[in-house]
Design a protein around this motif. Sequence first.
Motif, PDB file in Angstrom:
ATOM      1  N   TYR A 105     -99.803 -58.824  16.457  1.00  0.00           N
ATOM      2  CA  TYR A 105     -99.506 -57.467  16.390  1.00  0.00           C
ATOM      3  C   TYR A 105    -100.285 -56.310  17.251  1.00  0.00           C
ATOM      4  O   TYR A 105    -100.009 -55.238  17.083  1.00  0.00           O
ATOM      5  CB  TYR A 105     -99.346 -56.913  15.104  1.00  0.00           C
ATOM      6  N   HIS A 163     -99.136 -53.369  19.591  1.00  0.00           N
ATOM      7  CA  HIS A 163     -98.568 -52.188  19.001  1.00  0.00           C
ATOM      8  C   HIS A 163     -99.576 -51.520  18.214  1.00  0.00           C
ATOM      9  O   HIS A 163     -99.591 -50.291  18.268  1.00  0.00           O
ATOM     10  CB  HIS A 163     -97.433 -52.557  17.981  1.00  0.00           C
ATOM     11  N   ARG A 191    -101.661 -49.486  20.505  1.00  0.00           N
ATOM     12  CA  ARG A 191    -100.983 -48.057  20.805  1.00  0.00           C
ATOM     13  C   ARG A 191    -101.182 -47.040  19.703  1.00  0.00           C
ATOM     14  O   ARG A 191    -101.233 -45.798  19.782  1.00  0.00           O
ATOM     15  CB  ARG A 191     -99.511 -48.459  21.121  1.00  0.00           C
ATOM     16  N   PRO A 220     -95.720 -48.387   9.896  1.00  0.00           N
ATOM     17  CA  PRO A 220     -94.270 -48.523  10.834  1.00  0.00           C
ATOM     18  C   PRO A 220     -93.044 -48.338  10.085  1.00  0.00           C
ATOM     19  O   PRO A 220     -92.217 -48.180  10.806  1.00  0.00           O
ATOM     20  CB  PRO A 220     -94.428 -50.119  11.200  1.00  0.00           C
ATOM     21  N   GLY A 273     -92.279 -46.991  19.358  1.00  0.00           N
ATOM     22  CA  GLY A 273     -91.993 -48.235  20.215  1.00  0.00           C
ATOM     23  C   GLY A 273     -91.203 -47.929  21.446  1.00  0.00           C
ATOM     24  O   GLY A 273     -90.781 -49.072  22.082  1.00  0.00           O
TER      25      GLY A 273
END
Length: 333
Positions: free
Chosen positions: A144, A147, A150, A238, A276
């Motif tokens: 992961y 992601h 970021r 998320p 995303g």
Amino acid sequence: MGWWQINADTLAGSRFLISPFAEAFGCLRLLHGAVAGHPGERSWLDAHLPDYRRRLARDPVTALLVSAGIGRDWTADFLSPTPVDGETFEEGVAKVRAADPAAARSDLTVSLRGPVPARLHRDDLPERAADLLTYVWTTAVRPYWPHRRRILEADVVARTAQVSRGGWASALGALRPGTRWLGENRLQVNARAYPPRELSGAELVFVPITTQRIGWASWEGTDRYALIYPCAGALADPDAAPAPAGLGALLGTARAGVLVRLGSPLSTSQLVAVTGQGLGSVGRHLRVLLDAGLVERRRAGRSVLYSRTAAGQTLVEAVEAVEARSRPDTRRG
């Protein structure tokens, strides 16, 4: 309470940085505590906690080491070396592996607040800890990491903008529960009764991690200090604020996702992290939403932050209300 004395030069030279090792250690602590901070963490725990527990069940010495090292009020120092800017996970975990066994056992007496169990009177504790951290990184963090990185970068952008707007006092006061600027160059790092530390002339860094409800302080001698804190919850989760289906039908799913996320101000890079979507796509959606009067922008230091206008807020709330009324009532009479 525990607090640090920080002079103006140290504070001016301090900075935010991202550490893959800190992220892995935060995830180890999350697996150890097994208490999720939001639905996204709950899903992550559901996916990785069973295998983690099976691994420790096969290795009772390491299981005892984790319980001893992650104490209720203190974590054994050798488990969480102070992050360094640009350091890889492998470089960070090498510090754990290279720890002196006698020093590791001494650290455990502090985290345990008492003697070390006989089963931990051995010289391979640093190696066992490093192996477990490598397992957590490899199986539960690295897949992961792009992601998560970021998201962490977005948090750093937000914190830096906050420093530009309101100074370090406003930014540090909101890092995590128990942390606040006390004035007179004093930073409270937790609510526990630890002796103060003088940081004048030291290097000071602030390190976000995605795991919520988790944070810690670390230092190397008197030269380097770090405060590790959970990044903003809106960025970490998320599963937060999904776009209503009706709003997606009206604006398009991707554009609706951008609008829903702007309930609080976010920069373009933050929107890229939490949605995303690519930078170009986010930019196009923002232009359309700006032209429609649904979002507005303002500058904060070197960052530009976007948020919903009153019209955008009304639209989101209206669609949510319609969908809420259309859901079947599952209550029993």
